[in-house]
Write a protein that holds these residues in place. Structure first.
Motif, short mmCIF file in Angstrom:
data_model
loop_
_atom_site.label_atom_id
_atom_site.label_comp_id
_atom_site.label_asym_id
_atom_site.label_seq_id
_atom_site.Cartn_x
_atom_site.Cartn_y
_atom_site.Cartn_z
N GLY A 28 0.82 -1.21 0.00
CA GLY A 28 0.00 0.00 0.00
C GLY A 28 0.85 1.26 0.00
O GLY A 28 0.57 2.22 -0.72
N GLU A 29 1.91 1.27 0.81
CA GLU A 29 2.81 2.43 0.86
C GLU A 29 3.57 2.60 -0.45
O GLU A 29 3.75 3.73 -0.93
CB GLU A 29 3.79 2.28 2.03
CG GLU A 29 3.13 2.36 3.39
CD GLU A 29 4.01 1.87 4.52
OE1 GLU A 29 3.79 2.34 5.65
OE2 GLU A 29 4.89 1.02 4.29
N ILE A 30 4.00 1.50 -1.04
CA ILE A 30 4.69 1.57 -2.32
C ILE A 30 3.73 2.04 -3.41
O ILE A 30 4.07 2.89 -4.23
CB ILE A 30 5.32 0.20 -2.68
CG1 ILE A 30 6.45 -0.12 -1.69
CG2 ILE A 30 5.84 0.18 -4.11
CD1 ILE A 30 6.96 -1.54 -1.76
N GLY A 31 2.52 1.52 -3.41
CA GLY A 31 1.51 1.96 -4.37
C GLY A 31 1.20 3.43 -4.24
O GLY A 31 1.06 4.15 -5.24
N ASP B 281 1.66 8.88 -6.30
CA ASP B 281 2.08 10.26 -6.06
C ASP B 281 3.09 10.72 -7.10
O ASP B 281 2.97 11.80 -7.68
CB ASP B 281 2.66 10.37 -4.64
CG ASP B 281 3.06 11.78 -4.27
OD1 ASP B 281 2.24 12.70 -4.44
OD2 ASP B 281 4.20 11.95 -3.80
N ARG B 282 4.09 9.87 -7.35
CA ARG B 282 5.15 10.22 -8.31
C ARG B 282 4.59 10.43 -9.72
O ARG B 282 5.04 11.31 -10.46
CB ARG B 282 6.22 9.13 -8.33
CG ARG B 282 7.33 9.36 -9.30
CD ARG B 282 8.21 10.49 -8.87
NE ARG B 282 9.40 10.53 -9.70
CZ ARG B 282 10.17 11.57 -9.82
NH1 ARG B 282 9.89 12.68 -9.15
NH2 ARG B 282 11.22 11.54 -10.58
N LEU B 283 3.61 9.62 -10.10
CA LEU B 283 3.03 9.70 -11.43
C LEU B 283 1.85 10.67 -11.51
O LEU B 283 1.26 10.83 -12.58
CB LEU B 283 2.60 8.30 -11.90
CG LEU B 283 3.72 7.28 -12.04
CD1 LEU B 283 3.15 5.93 -12.45
CD2 LEU B 283 4.78 7.75 -13.03
N GLY B 284 1.52 11.30 -10.38
CA GLY B 284 0.43 12.26 -10.38
C GLY B 284 -0.92 11.62 -10.63
O GLY B 284 -1.79 12.23 -11.27
N GLY C 133 -3.17 10.71 -8.31
CA GLY C 133 -4.12 10.85 -7.21
C GLY C 133 -3.90 9.72 -6.21
O GLY C 133 -2.98 8.92 -6.35
N PRO C 134 -4.76 9.66 -5.21
CA PRO C 134 -4.56 8.63 -4.18
C PRO C 134 -4.68 7.22 -4.73
O PRO C 134 -5.51 6.95 -5.60
CB PRO C 134 -5.70 8.91 -3.18
CG PRO C 134 -6.18 10.28 -3.49
CD PRO C 134 -5.88 10.54 -4.93
N ALA C 135 -3.86 6.33 -4.22
CA ALA C 135 -3.96 4.92 -4.59
C ALA C 135 -5.27 4.37 -4.03
O ALA C 135 -5.68 4.73 -2.93
CB ALA C 135 -2.77 4.14 -4.01
N GLN C 136 -5.91 3.52 -4.81
CA GLN C 136 -7.19 2.95 -4.41
C GLN C 136 -7.00 1.49 -3.99
O GLN C 136 -6.42 0.72 -4.74
CB GLN C 136 -8.18 3.02 -5.57
CG GLN C 136 -8.44 4.43 -6.07
CD GLN C 136 -9.10 5.29 -5.00
OE1 GLN C 136 -10.03 4.87 -4.35
NE2 GLN C 136 -8.58 6.49 -4.82
N PRO C 137 -7.51 1.12 -2.84
CA PRO C 137 -7.39 -0.28 -2.41
C PRO C 137 -8.32 -1.17 -3.23
O PRO C 137 -9.36 -0.73 -3.71
CB PRO C 137 -7.82 -0.24 -0.95
CG PRO C 137 -8.71 0.95 -0.83
CD PRO C 137 -8.19 1.95 -1.84
N TRP C 138 -7.91 -2.42 -3.40
CA TRP C 138 -8.72 -3.45 -4.04
C TRP C 138 -9.02 -4.53 -3.01
O TRP C 138 -8.17 -4.88 -2.19
CB TRP C 138 -7.96 -4.12 -5.16
CG TRP C 138 -8.06 -3.50 -6.50
CD1 TRP C 138 -8.70 -2.36 -6.83
CD2 TRP C 138 -7.49 -4.01 -7.70
NE1 TRP C 138 -8.56 -2.12 -8.17
CE2 TRP C 138 -7.82 -3.12 -8.72
CE3 TRP C 138 -6.73 -5.12 -8.00
CZ2 TRP C 138 -7.43 -3.31 -10.03
CZ3 TRP C 138 -6.34 -5.32 -9.31
CH2 TRP C 138 -6.69 -4.43 -10.31
N ILE D 281 11.22 6.17 -4.98
CA ILE D 281 10.11 6.31 -5.92
C ILE D 281 9.69 7.78 -6.03
O ILE D 281 9.54 8.31 -7.12
CB ILE D 281 8.91 5.43 -5.50
CG1 ILE D 281 9.25 3.95 -5.69
CG2 ILE D 281 7.65 5.82 -6.30
CD1 ILE D 281 8.26 3.00 -5.02
N ARG D 282 9.50 8.42 -4.90
CA ARG D 282 9.01 9.81 -4.91
C ARG D 282 10.04 10.79 -5.44
O ARG D 282 9.68 11.79 -6.07
CB ARG D 282 8.59 10.20 -3.50
CG ARG D 282 7.27 9.59 -3.09
CD ARG D 282 6.68 10.28 -1.87
NE ARG D 282 5.33 9.84 -1.65
CZ ARG D 282 4.99 8.89 -0.76
NH1 ARG D 282 5.91 8.31 -0.01
NH2 ARG D 282 3.73 8.52 -0.63
N ASP D 283 11.33 10.54 -5.21
CA ASP D 283 12.35 11.54 -5.52
C ASP D 283 13.26 11.20 -6.69
O ASP D 283 13.83 12.11 -7.30
CB ASP D 283 13.23 11.79 -4.29
CG ASP D 283 12.42 12.23 -3.08
OD1 ASP D 283 11.37 12.87 -3.28
OD2 ASP D 283 12.84 11.93 -1.95
#
Length: 103
Positions: free
Chosen positions: A33-36, A41-44, A46-51, A96-98
């Motif tokens: 979840g944190e990686i997702g 975030d990096r790809l813009g 929006g929030p990751a959605q859980p499945w 990932i973010r930076d």
């Protein structure tokens, strides 16, 4: 874990006479979840959605969704650190973010 940290541990284990056995490489914990969230975030995106497991099984198949993605593989690099190895790279979320290249 960054490949440079993996290579550094390999080099230490292969050259240190005190090294024997099996070694884990880790630089902290990160959930899928944190990686997702970091990728989104990096790809813009929006929030990751859980499945739910059922939604993932429809997209990826029952075995992969329930067993591969649902597995928990926590490890500690305790023995590696006893040899003097320490991770030198940033966490996967920070990378990932930076640093992750985005085309």
């Amino acid at each position: 874990m960054h490949i440079d940290d993996v290579a550094a541990l390999y080099a230490r284990v292969l050259t240190d006479p005190a090294a024997h056995g099996f070694y884990f490489v880790e630089g902290g914990e990160a959930s899928l979840g944190e990686i997702g969230a970091a990728i989104a975030d990096r790809l813009g995106l929006g929030p990751a959605q859980p499945w739910s497991p059922d939604q993932a099984a429809l997209a990826w198949g029952e075995g992969f969704a329930r067993f591969a993605l649902g597995s928990n593989s926590r490890v500690r690099a305790t023995r590696a650190r006893q040899l003097g190895w320490l991770p030198g790279q940033v966490s996967i979320e920070a990378w990932i973010r930076d640093e992750m290249k985005v085309n």
